[in-house]
Design an enzyme around this catalytic site. Sequence first.
Site, PDB file in Angstrom:
ATOM      1  N   THR A 129       1.336  -0.963  -0.032  1.00  0.00           N
ATOM      2  CA  THR A 129       0.131   0.095  -0.046  1.00  0.00           C
ATOM      3  C   THR A 129       0.936   0.938   0.290  1.00  0.00           C
ATOM      4  O   THR A 129       1.882   1.639   0.886  1.00  0.00           O
ATOM      5  CB  THR A 129      -1.171   0.131   1.696  1.00  0.00           C
ATOM      6  OG1 THR A 129      -1.510  -0.557   1.212  1.00  0.00           O
ATOM      7  CG2 THR A 129      -1.601   1.920   1.707  1.00  0.00           C
ATOM      8  N   ARG A 155     -14.748  -5.927   1.565  1.00  0.00           N
ATOM      9  CA  ARG A 155     -14.042  -5.206   2.555  1.00  0.00           C
ATOM     10  C   ARG A 155     -13.230  -4.582   2.606  1.00  0.00           C
ATOM     11  O   ARG A 155     -12.472  -4.226   1.059  1.00  0.00           O
ATOM     12  CB  ARG A 155     -13.057  -6.654   2.969  1.00  0.00           C
ATOM     13  CG  ARG A 155     -12.013  -6.687   4.100  1.00  0.00           C
ATOM     14  CD  ARG A 155     -10.594  -6.211   3.070  1.00  0.00           C
ATOM     15  NE  ARG A 155      -9.533  -5.734   4.546  1.00  0.00           N
ATOM     16  CZ  ARG A 155      -8.678  -5.097   4.507  1.00  0.00           C
ATOM     17  NH1 ARG A 155      -8.151  -4.567   3.444  1.00  0.00           N
ATOM     18  NH2 ARG A 155      -7.752  -5.058   5.521  1.00  0.00           N
ATOM     19  N   GLY A 204     -10.478  -2.120   4.299  1.00  0.00           N
ATOM     20  CA  GLY A 204      -9.460  -2.037   5.469  1.00  0.00           C
ATOM     21  C   GLY A 204      -9.041  -0.261   5.878  1.00  0.00           C
ATOM     22  O   GLY A 204      -9.555   0.614   5.475  1.00  0.00           O
ATOM     23  N   ASP A 205      -7.647   0.046   6.559  1.00  0.00           N
ATOM     24  CA  ASP A 205      -7.649   0.837   6.825  1.00  0.00           C
ATOM     25  C   ASP A 205      -7.625   2.248   5.870  1.00  0.00           C
ATOM     26  O   ASP A 205      -7.849   3.551   6.133  1.00  0.00           O
ATOM     27  CB  ASP A 205      -6.285   1.456   7.844  1.00  0.00           C
ATOM     28  CG  ASP A 205      -5.150   0.911   7.153  1.00  0.00           C
ATOM     29  OD1 ASP A 205      -5.244  -0.627   6.157  1.00  0.00           O
ATOM     30  OD2 ASP A 205      -3.724   1.525   7.148  1.00  0.00           O
ATOM     31  N   THR A 229       0.507   1.105   6.996  1.00  0.00           N
ATOM     32  CA  THR A 229       0.667  -0.350   6.068  1.00  0.00           C
ATOM     33  C   THR A 229       0.616  -1.513   6.835  1.00  0.00           C
ATOM     34  O   THR A 229       0.726  -1.307   8.499  1.00  0.00           O
ATOM     35  CB  THR A 229       1.486   0.581   4.672  1.00  0.00           C
ATOM     36  OG1 THR A 229       1.421  -1.120   4.175  1.00  0.00           O
ATOM     37  CG2 THR A 229       3.098  -0.030   5.455  1.00  0.00           C
ATOM     38  N   GLY A 230      -0.487  -2.004   5.519  1.00  0.00           N
ATOM     39  CA  GLY A 230      -0.128  -3.651   6.788  1.00  0.00           C
ATOM     40  C   GLY A 230      -1.553  -3.494   7.155  1.00  0.00           C
ATOM     41  O   GLY A 230      -2.356  -3.583   6.227  1.00  0.00           O
ATOM     42  N   GLY A 257      -5.102  -4.082   7.710  1.00  0.00           N
ATOM     43  CA  GLY A 257      -5.285  -2.873   8.047  1.00  0.00           C
ATOM     44  C   GLY A 257      -6.496  -2.917   9.590  1.00  0.00           C
ATOM     45  O   GLY A 257      -6.590  -1.636   9.935  1.00  0.00           O
TER      46      GLY A 257
END
Length: 323
Positions: free
Chosen positions: A183, A211, A213-214, A234-235, A237
Site C-alpha cells: 500500500t 472488505r 481496510g484502513d 501500511t500492513g 488494516g
Amino acid sequence: MDRRRFISTTAKGSIAVSLGIHLVACKSKSRIMKNTPIAICTWAFSKANEAAGKALESGMNALDAAIAGVAVEEENLKNTTVGKGGAPDREGNVTLDACVMDHNGNCGAVVCVEGYTNVAAIAKQVMLQTPHVMLAGEGAQEFAEKQGFKKEQLLTESSENAYREWLKTENYKPIINIENHDTIGMLCMDDNGDIAGACSTSGLSYKMKGRVGDSPIIGAGLFVDNEVGGAAATGMGEEIMKSLGSFLIVELMRNGMSPQAACEEAVLRTVRKNPDHKDFQVAYIAMNKQGETGSYCIHQGFAMMEYREGNNRQISSTSYLND
Ligand code: SD4
C-alpha cells in the site's frame, strides 16, 4: 534648511530607510522561510516518491504532489496491492480504496471502487465536489464517471493468473503476508511548509467481497494536521483501524513526541493488545511540521522513501521484532 524641514526630511528619510531595510529584511526573511519540500512514502516506491519530490520542487502544492506520487504506483501494473494490477477479492473483482487529506484538514475517500485506477485523485474530487467525505462502491464509480475518470479493466493477465492459481486451494487466511504488501501512503510538505497526504491500495489479496481496510479511513491509513504533522500506515488494516494509528501518531507528536517515537508508540499499542502480533505486519511513517521524519513496524523488512533537497533515499525502518 530650517530645523523643522530638516527634521521632517530626515524623519521621512529614516522612515524610508527603515522601511527599505524592513522590506529587504522581509524579503530575505521570506526567502529563508521558504521550506525545503519533503516527500515520504511507505515501502521502497522510489519512482513514486521522486515524482512527488520533483513536483514539490517545481512548486506544486502538497496535496497534488502526494496524489501525483501515489498515481505512479496506481498505474504500476507490477504492484499487486495498489491500483491497476492489484490482486482481486475472492470473487475475482479488483476493488480499490483511497483517501486524501489536505493542510486545511479537508479530506475525501473512496472505498470498494471497481474499474478506476487513480482512486486517490477521485478521493480528492469527493473532497472538492461533494458535501461528503467518503463514497463507496457503485456510488463512487458513478461519481468517478461523471467527473470524467476513465473506466478500465484493472485485472491484468498476471493478476488473473495468480488468482486462478489461488482458486485451486482457496487458502484464505486473514493474515497479511508479511513481505507482500505495498500500500502506498505518502506525506508531502510543500515550500509553504504545508503538509498533506494520500493513501491508495487494493487492500488484502483475495479479501472477502466488500472488505475495506484502513487505507481509506481518515485517522487510520492517513491523518494530517497542518499544525503538527502527518502519518500514514501500511500492513494489516484490521489492526490499524482498531487504534486509529495515524491519528494517534499525530496526537502523540502534538504532545511533544518526535515522529520516530510516535510511530514506535503506535506500533507498541497494537503489540501490547494483541498476543498474535507475530502473525501480521503493521508499519507507520510520520513527518512533523519541522520536517523531521520517522518510521516503525512490527516485523523487519519495512522501508520508507524520503525525498529532500533533490535526494531520494530509502530508509530501512527499525522494527519491534528482529526476525
Ligand atoms: C489494508 N493496509 O487494506 C492495507 C493493506 C496493505 O499493502 O497495507 N497492503 O489493510
